[in-house]
Motif scaffolding. Sequence first.
Motif, PDB file in Angstrom:
ATOM      1  N   SER A  43      40.018  39.555  29.972  1.00  0.00           N
ATOM      2  CA  SER A  43      40.624  39.030  31.185  1.00  0.00           C
ATOM      3  C   SER A  43      40.026  37.668  31.507  1.00  0.00           C
ATOM      4  O   SER A  43      38.804  37.513  31.500  1.00  0.00           O
ATOM      5  N   PRO A  44      40.859  36.673  31.804  1.00  0.00           N
ATOM      6  CA  PRO A  44      40.308  35.372  32.188  1.00  0.00           C
ATOM      7  C   PRO A  44      39.715  35.397  33.602  1.00  0.00           C
ATOM      8  O   PRO A  44      38.944  34.524  33.969  1.00  0.00           O
ATOM      9  N   ILE A  45      40.063  36.422  34.369  1.00  0.00           N
ATOM     10  CA  ILE A  45      39.610  36.518  35.763  1.00  0.00           C
ATOM     11  C   ILE A  45      38.412  37.451  35.910  1.00  0.00           C
ATOM     12  O   ILE A  45      37.411  37.108  36.521  1.00  0.00           O
ATOM     13  N   ASN A  46      38.512  38.644  35.351  1.00  0.00           N
ATOM     14  CA  ASN A  46      37.462  39.661  35.480  1.00  0.00           C
ATOM     15  C   ASN A  46      36.624  39.709  34.202  1.00  0.00           C
ATOM     16  O   ASN A  46      36.987  40.386  33.244  1.00  0.00           O
ATOM     17  N   GLN A  47      35.523  38.987  34.193  1.00  0.00           N
ATOM     18  CA  GLN A  47      34.663  38.922  33.011  1.00  0.00           C
ATOM     19  C   GLN A  47      34.230  40.324  32.579  1.00  0.00           C
ATOM     20  O   GLN A  47      33.864  41.150  33.384  1.00  0.00           O
ATOM     21  N   GLY A  48      34.289  40.569  31.285  1.00  0.00           N
ATOM     22  CA  GLY A  48      33.869  41.855  30.736  1.00  0.00           C
ATOM     23  C   GLY A  48      34.952  42.915  30.751  1.00  0.00           C
ATOM     24  O   GLY A  48      34.755  44.011  30.255  1.00  0.00           O
ATOM     25  N   GLU A  49      36.107  42.600  31.313  1.00  0.00           N
ATOM     26  CA  GLU A  49      37.228  43.551  31.377  1.00  0.00           C
ATOM     27  C   GLU A  49      38.334  43.091  30.421  1.00  0.00           C
ATOM     28  O   GLU A  49      38.445  41.911  30.100  1.00  0.00           O
ATOM     29  N   PRO A  50      39.191  44.032  29.984  1.00  0.00           N
ATOM     30  CA  PRO A  50      40.307  43.630  29.118  1.00  0.00           C
ATOM     31  C   PRO A  50      41.403  42.944  29.941  1.00  0.00           C
ATOM     32  O   PRO A  50      41.455  43.084  31.162  1.00  0.00           O
ATOM     33  N   ILE A  51      42.270  42.217  29.262  1.00  0.00           N
ATOM     34  CA  ILE A  51      43.418  41.605  29.906  1.00  0.00           C
ATOM     35  C   ILE A  51      44.291  42.712  30.509  1.00  0.00           C
ATOM     36  O   ILE A  51      44.345  43.819  29.978  1.00  0.00           O
ATOM     37  N   THR A  52      44.946  42.447  31.627  1.00  0.00           N
ATOM     38  CA  THR A  52      45.760  43.474  32.288  1.00  0.00           C
ATOM     39  C   THR A  52      47.086  43.673  31.555  1.00  0.00           C
ATOM     40  O   THR A  52      47.560  42.786  30.836  1.00  0.00           O
ATOM     41  N   GLU A  53      47.711  44.837  31.785  1.00  0.00           N
ATOM     42  CA  GLU A  53      49.013  45.114  31.187  1.00  0.00           C
ATOM     43  C   GLU A  53      50.045  44.093  31.652  1.00  0.00           C
ATOM     44  O   GLU A  53      50.887  43.648  30.877  1.00  0.00           O
ATOM     45  N   ARG A  54      49.961  43.695  32.904  1.00  0.00           N
ATOM     46  CA  ARG A  54      50.905  42.708  33.443  1.00  0.00           C
ATOM     47  C   ARG A  54      50.764  41.375  32.701  1.00  0.00           C
ATOM     48  O   ARG A  54      51.751  40.734  32.343  1.00  0.00           O
ATOM     49  N   SER A  55      49.538  40.964  32.464  1.00  0.00           N
ATOM     50  CA  SER A  55      49.301  39.716  31.730  1.00  0.00           C
ATOM     51  C   SER A  55      49.786  39.817  30.287  1.00  0.00           C
ATOM     52  O   SER A  55      50.320  38.852  29.737  1.00  0.00           O
ATOM     53  N   ILE A  56      49.598  40.974  29.686  1.00  0.00           N
ATOM     54  CA  ILE A  56      50.080  41.175  28.315  1.00  0.00           C
ATOM     55  C   ILE A  56      51.598  41.032  28.281  1.00  0.00           C
ATOM     56  O   ILE A  56      52.145  40.318  27.430  1.00  0.00           O
ATOM     57  N   ARG A  57      52.275  41.703  29.217  1.00  0.00           N
ATOM     58  CA  ARG A  57      53.738  41.602  29.260  1.00  0.00           C
ATOM     59  C   ARG A  57      54.186  40.151  29.409  1.00  0.00           C
ATOM     60  O   ARG A  57      55.073  39.678  28.706  1.00  0.00           O
ATOM     61  N   LYS A  58      53.570  39.428  30.337  1.00  0.00           N
ATOM     62  CA  LYS A  58      53.951  38.041  30.581  1.00  0.00           C
ATOM     63  C   LYS A  58      53.677  37.175  29.349  1.00  0.00           C
ATOM     64  O   LYS A  58      54.510  36.357  28.952  1.00  0.00           O
ATOM     65  N   THR A  59      52.522  37.353  28.739  1.00  0.00           N
ATOM     66  CA  THR A  59      52.143  36.568  27.571  1.00  0.00           C
ATOM     67  C   THR A  59      53.127  36.769  26.421  1.00  0.00           C
ATOM     68  O   THR A  59      53.485  35.834  25.718  1.00  0.00           O
ATOM     69  N   PHE A  60      53.588  37.995  26.241  1.00  0.00           N
ATOM     70  CA  PHE A  60      54.451  38.282  25.106  1.00  0.00           C
ATOM     71  C   PHE A  60      55.937  38.157  25.411  1.00  0.00           C
ATOM     72  O   PHE A  60      56.704  37.730  24.560  1.00  0.00           O
ATOM     73  N   THR A  61      56.384  38.529  26.604  1.00  0.00           N
ATOM     74  CA  THR A  61      57.817  38.667  26.836  1.00  0.00           C
ATOM     75  C   THR A  61      58.451  37.590  27.699  1.00  0.00           C
ATOM     76  O   THR A  61      59.661  37.606  27.884  1.00  0.00           O
TER      77      THR A  61
END
Length: 137
Positions: A43-61
């Motif tokens: 995640s670019p916002i929450n250090q140490g956490e994975p990217i959110t599902e919402r961000s994944i959807r936006k990045t890909f779709t």
Amino acid sequence: NQINIKGKGRDAKESHLITDTTKEALKRWVKFAGLESGWLFPSPINQGEPITERSIRKTFTHPKYGLFSKAGVDCRSVHGFRHFNVTETLNAFNGDLHRTMKRARIKAVQTVQSYDDRRTSKQDVRKIESHFDEIIN
């Protein structure tokens, strides 16, 4: 060339074969992102956490900026990409359901059969259309 994946709803990581092209792309990503350990897509916002599902959807779709459209893949959802991937895997494996199940990490043969039925139906339609095109021309 293998990568360990912890899939949705799974506790253990599973080894998954990747192509040399994928391996090189991942190496470039790790270097570009400056990753040393942790999540492959943090995640670019929450250090140490994975990217959110919402961000994944936006990045890909995203229709204009998403990776699917940039790659020329017509998918409007991450799940749609899974459909595309399983269908292409069936094509590559000449309809071999078990090899496709293993690669796609699908447990129920009925799930892969439904993809194969749709794939076969589309192929039949294309054959019929070709035949009529030949008759007309």
